[in-house]
Design a protein around this motif. Structure first.
Motif, PDB file in Angstrom:
ATOM      1  N   ASN A 201      96.461  14.098   4.667  1.00  0.00           N
ATOM      2  CA  ASN A 201      95.783  15.018   3.747  1.00  0.00           C
ATOM      3  C   ASN A 201      94.270  15.032   3.938  1.00  0.00           C
ATOM      4  O   ASN A 201      93.609  16.026   3.611  1.00  0.00           O
ATOM      5  CB  ASN A 201      96.093  14.633   2.292  1.00  0.00           C
ATOM      6  N   ARG A 202      93.721  13.927   4.454  1.00  0.00           N
ATOM      7  CA  ARG A 202      92.269  13.823   4.588  1.00  0.00           C
ATOM      8  C   ARG A 202      91.749  14.161   5.987  1.00  0.00           C
ATOM      9  O   ARG A 202      90.551  14.026   6.241  1.00  0.00           O
ATOM     10  CB  ARG A 202      91.817  12.408   4.203  1.00  0.00           C
ATOM     11  N   LEU A 203      92.612  14.601   6.878  1.00  0.00           N
ATOM     12  CA  LEU A 203      92.133  14.993   8.205  1.00  0.00           C
ATOM     13  C   LEU A 203      91.046  16.058   8.074  1.00  0.00           C
ATOM     14  O   LEU A 203      91.173  16.997   7.280  1.00  0.00           O
ATOM     15  CB  LEU A 203      93.282  15.541   9.053  1.00  0.00           C
ATOM     16  N   THR A 204      90.006  15.921   8.862  1.00  0.00           N
ATOM     17  CA  THR A 204      88.891  16.868   8.775  1.00  0.00           C
ATOM     18  C   THR A 204      89.271  18.257   9.288  1.00  0.00           C
ATOM     19  O   THR A 204      88.605  19.242   8.965  1.00  0.00           O
ATOM     20  CB  THR A 204      87.687  16.333   9.568  1.00  0.00           C
ATOM     21  N   ALA A 205      90.310  18.345  10.077  1.00  0.00           N
ATOM     22  CA  ALA A 205      90.893  19.623  10.508  1.00  0.00           C
ATOM     23  C   ALA A 205      92.334  19.335  10.892  1.00  0.00           C
ATOM     24  O   ALA A 205      92.650  18.240  11.363  1.00  0.00           O
ATOM     25  CB  ALA A 205      90.126  20.221  11.685  1.00  0.00           C
ATOM     26  N   HIS A 206      93.210  20.321  10.690  1.00  0.00           N
ATOM     27  CA  HIS A 206      94.632  20.080  10.922  1.00  0.00           C
ATOM     28  C   HIS A 206      95.124  20.754  12.194  1.00  0.00           C
ATOM     29  O   HIS A 206      94.674  21.853  12.540  1.00  0.00           O
ATOM     30  CB  HIS A 206      95.452  20.559   9.723  1.00  0.00           C
ATOM     31  N   PRO A 207      96.074  20.117  12.879  1.00  0.00           N
ATOM     32  CA  PRO A 207      96.616  20.697  14.109  1.00  0.00           C
ATOM     33  C   PRO A 207      97.691  21.753  13.859  1.00  0.00           C
ATOM     34  O   PRO A 207      98.203  22.348  14.800  1.00  0.00           O
ATOM     35  CB  PRO A 207      97.209  19.481  14.827  1.00  0.00           C
ATOM     36  N   LEU A 208      98.035  21.974  12.592  1.00  0.00           N
ATOM     37  CA  LEU A 208      99.075  22.939  12.245  1.00  0.00           C
ATOM     38  C   LEU A 208      98.465  24.186  11.609  1.00  0.00           C
ATOM     39  O   LEU A 208      97.482  24.100  10.874  1.00  0.00           O
ATOM     40  CB  LEU A 208     100.077  22.315  11.270  1.00  0.00           C
TER      41      LEU A 208
END
Length: 246
Positions: A201-208
């Motif tokens: 949830n805290r990723l700075t940007a998502h790969p999806l």
């Protein structure tokens, strides 16, 4: 003396046979297995995926060493194709190499390792991703990276960082490391615990592409509900193999 990283890739060989650590042989395919991993990496990786104080069956209808898929609700076991000889041959390929880099690559690509759980008490966990997490933590610890400084980092597909990449798919890769080099990332936390959802949830940007792609949307929503690291990583792999828009 064995390479500590090879020890990590071999430390749970007994789980392929369903034997306890105490009852299992310390040799498999001509190499020493089932040894303790240094730096506490095994215990820390286990804490990322399951409560260590729960030593009882959590799924009443499932009590063996084959992983129960969170995606399908079934195991990969098939008595016609998943024979003991087949498993022994493929496991030998995984653990008999004396090249730690080759071992890492084989574990990343292994289907047979994905068929087994970390423990019969928690059958949705994945032996494959537990082992990859153990090696990733160990390599970081040996480089003097403390757990509190480690991050889940998103890399491009095929960009495998030796020992630290824990998932490599067709669209992205994931690794555990201290330096994200500007890549999307999130801290693991101050201590090892079942923190997958928190980190994802805290990723700075998502790969999806969860805003526009319905399959990504479903995958992302489910990953945000999971806490076990090995279960979540295995779910990503299973979902990628299933999705119709590949």
């Amino acid at each position: 003396m064995s390479d500590p990283l090879l020890t990590a890739y071999r430390h749970d060989a007994h789980k392929f046979t369903g034997e306890s650590h105490d009852d299992a042989s310390d040799m498999y395919a001509g190499v020493r297995v089932n040894q303790s991993v240094s730096e506490g990496a095994d215990g820390d990786a286990a804490a990322l995926s399951r409560p260590l104080d729960v030593q009882k069956q959590t799924v009443p209808t499932h009590a063996d060493h084959y992983r129960l898929s969170l995606f399908t609700g079934k195991t990969l076991y098939n008595p016609q194709t998943f024979t003991r000889a087949t498993v022994e041959n493929e496991v030998s390929e995984l653990i008999a190499t004396e090249d730690a880099l080759a071992a890492h690559e084989r574990w990343l690509a292994s289907d047979v390792a994905a068929a087994f759980n970390e423990t019969v008490y928690h059958p949705y966990t994945s032996l494959k991703f537990h082992t990859l997490l153990v090696a990733a933590l160990l390599d970081n610890y040996r480089a003097h990276h403390e757990f509190a400084n480690l991050r889940l980092i998103v890399d491009s597909a095929g960009e495998v960082v030796p020992f630290r990449t824990v998932y490599d798919g067709e669209r992205f890769a994931l690794r555990i490391d201290a330096d994200d080099d500007g890549r999307p990332s999130a801290r693991l936390g101050s201590r090892p615990w079942q923190s997958w959802s928190s980190a994802w949830n805290r990723l700075t940007a998502h790969p999806l592409d969860a805003d526009h792609n319905k399959y990504d949307m479903t995958l992302d929503a489910n990953l945000r509900r999971m806490w076990s690291w090995s279960t979540a990583l295995q779910y990503i792999e299973d979902y990628a193999a299933w999705r119709p828009d590949r």
